[in-house]
Design a protein around this motif. Structure first.
Motif, short mmCIF file in Angstrom:
data_model
loop_
_atom_site.label_atom_id
_atom_site.label_comp_id
_atom_site.label_asym_id
_atom_site.label_seq_id
_atom_site.Cartn_x
_atom_site.Cartn_y
_atom_site.Cartn_z
N ARG A 49 -8.37 24.75 13.40
CA ARG A 49 -7.27 23.81 13.19
C ARG A 49 -6.02 24.27 13.92
NH1 ARG A 49 -7.96 22.66 6.98
NH2 ARG A 49 -6.33 24.21 6.79
N GLU A 50 -5.77 25.58 13.89
CA GLU A 50 -4.58 26.11 14.54
C GLU A 50 -4.66 25.92 16.06
OE1 GLU A 50 -0.84 28.19 14.76
OE2 GLU A 50 -1.91 27.05 13.22
N ARG A 52 -6.29 23.61 17.66
CA ARG A 52 -6.28 22.20 18.01
C ARG A 52 -5.01 21.46 17.59
NH1 ARG A 52 -12.47 20.38 16.30
NH2 ARG A 52 -13.54 21.50 17.99
N ARG A 53 -4.13 22.11 16.86
CA ARG A 53 -2.97 21.41 16.31
C ARG A 53 -2.11 20.82 17.42
NH1 ARG A 53 -0.05 24.77 12.44
NH2 ARG A 53 1.34 22.99 12.40
N ASP A 54 -1.55 19.64 17.13
CA ASP A 54 -0.68 18.99 18.11
C ASP A 54 0.74 18.80 17.60
OD1 ASP A 54 -1.00 16.96 16.26
OD2 ASP A 54 -2.16 15.66 17.58
N ASP A 55 0.98 19.17 16.33
CA ASP A 55 2.32 19.11 15.74
C ASP A 55 2.91 17.70 15.79
OD1 ASP A 55 2.57 21.93 15.05
OD2 ASP A 55 2.70 22.30 17.21
N ASN A 63 -3.24 14.31 5.02
CA ASN A 63 -4.02 15.41 4.44
C ASN A 63 -4.14 15.31 2.92
OD1 ASN A 63 -4.44 16.83 6.96
ND2 ASN A 63 -2.25 17.34 6.88
N ASP A 86 2.62 18.58 9.32
CA ASP A 86 1.63 19.54 8.81
C ASP A 86 2.07 20.95 9.14
OD1 ASP A 86 -0.57 20.84 7.90
OD2 ASP A 86 -1.98 20.02 9.38
N ASP A 88 0.73 23.65 7.94
CA ASP A 88 -0.38 24.56 7.71
C ASP A 88 -0.52 25.57 8.85
OD1 ASP A 88 -3.11 25.32 6.56
OD2 ASP A 88 -3.69 24.57 8.55
N ARG A 103 5.46 29.69 13.21
CA ARG A 103 5.45 28.41 12.49
C ARG A 103 6.74 27.64 12.73
NH1 ARG A 103 5.29 30.18 7.27
NH2 ARG A 103 4.62 32.31 7.68
N HIS A 106 6.38 25.88 16.00
CA HIS A 106 5.56 24.68 15.83
C HIS A 106 6.39 23.56 15.20
CE1 HIS A 106 1.62 25.89 17.20
NE2 HIS A 106 1.67 27.00 16.50
N TYR A 163 8.35 25.89 9.16
CA TYR A 163 8.14 24.70 9.98
C TYR A 163 9.33 23.75 9.84
CZ TYR A 163 4.68 21.55 12.23
OH TYR A 163 3.97 20.73 13.08
#
Length: 270
Positions: A49-50, A52-55, A63, A86, A88, A103, A106, A163
């Motif tokens: 997930r980290e 692939r994340r796109d923020d 979620n 997100d 996460d 974070r 991100h 975040y």
């Protein structure tokens, strides 16, 4: 330019008609963005997930993280529009400065995503009201206002705190109006601070007088530097290593009465 002031030095929420000198308070919509924290997953899944994340910021709780806490905040604040980010990240990023800063970076990307979405709505060539609301729901009304006048509140939980700070920074640097931050059981709260341009902030979580078995063991709590108020979980609410951290247990916030520290104030007319 003075923060939150227009070209004439007036607060953004108040405009004066040059010819008449009469203060005018336009009804400006308000936005609340919810920033979730760590989401349970198998270790490998969390790392994937980290990677692939796109923020990207979205307009619904994709979620299914918040239960009814987001509804309670939006209802009390009176903010018409909501967005979700997100926050996460893998557990390895917790409780250390490098992870916190990662974070936060991100979160800066998510801040730009939010700005892009607001402006996309504002500048859309689609003018039909029904058509706009089919695409953006109630957010379709955002095109009626100057995006930089819209107050933006941020509600974050756990890892979402770092975040959220990144989001707030980008909004402010870009001339937008991040107004309030509400931090629920923030992770590594001492690693960040509430920016001076935020007009109101509150931190909710386990308190220093709670016995060890009622403390938040997932995100041990300390005061966020610069926060306006620390509000501790009351005795009537379940406490424990997990219970003191779980976002589902934070409905007690809305039992705080007007005039008491930590009361979430309805916005009223902006």
């Amino acid at each position: 330019m003075i923060p939150n002031r227009d070209l004439y030095g007036m607060p953004r929420s108040i405009r004066t008609l040059p010819s008449a000198g009469i203060p005018v308070k336009p009804k400006v919509p308000a936005i609340v963005i919810f920033v979730n924290g760590f989401r349970l997953a198998f270790p490998v899944e969390n790392v994937i997930r980290e990677i692939r994340r796109d923020d990207q910021v979205v307009s619904y709780d994709i979620n299914d993280y918040w239960g009814d806490i987001d509804d309670k905040f939006q209802t009390r604040l009176g903010d018409q529009f909501s967005f979700y980010a997100d926050g996460d990240a893998p557990a390895i990023t917790a409780k250390n400065a490098l992870g916190f800063e990662a974070r936060k970076q991100h979160g800066r990307k998510a801040g730009f995503s939010l700005i892009s979405q607001i402006n996309q709505i504002n500048r859309s060539p689609i003018k039909d009201r029904a058509g706009r609301k089919m695409i953006w729901g109630e957010n379709g009304d955002l095109d009626l206002y100057d995006p930089k006048t819209i107050p933006i509140d941020i509600v974050c939980h756990s890892m979402g705190f770092a975040y959220a700070l990144g989001i707030a920074e980008v909004l402010y640097e870009s001339g937008y109006n991040p107004e309030r931050i509400y931090a629920l059981a923030p992770e590594n709260p001492g690693a960040g601070s509430i920016p001076g341009f935020v007009s109101e902030s509150a931190q909710y979580g386990s308190g220093p007088d709670d016995p060890w078995y009622q403390q938040d063991w997932i995100a041990p709590q300390e005061r966020i530097p610069g926060v306006d108020a620390n509000i501790y979980i009351p005795p009537s609410v379940p406490k424990g290593p997990y219970a003191s951290h779980s976002v589902a247990n934070y409905g007690w916030i809305f039992n705080i009465r007007k005039g008491i520290r930590g009361y979430v104030k309805p916005r009223g007319v902006n």
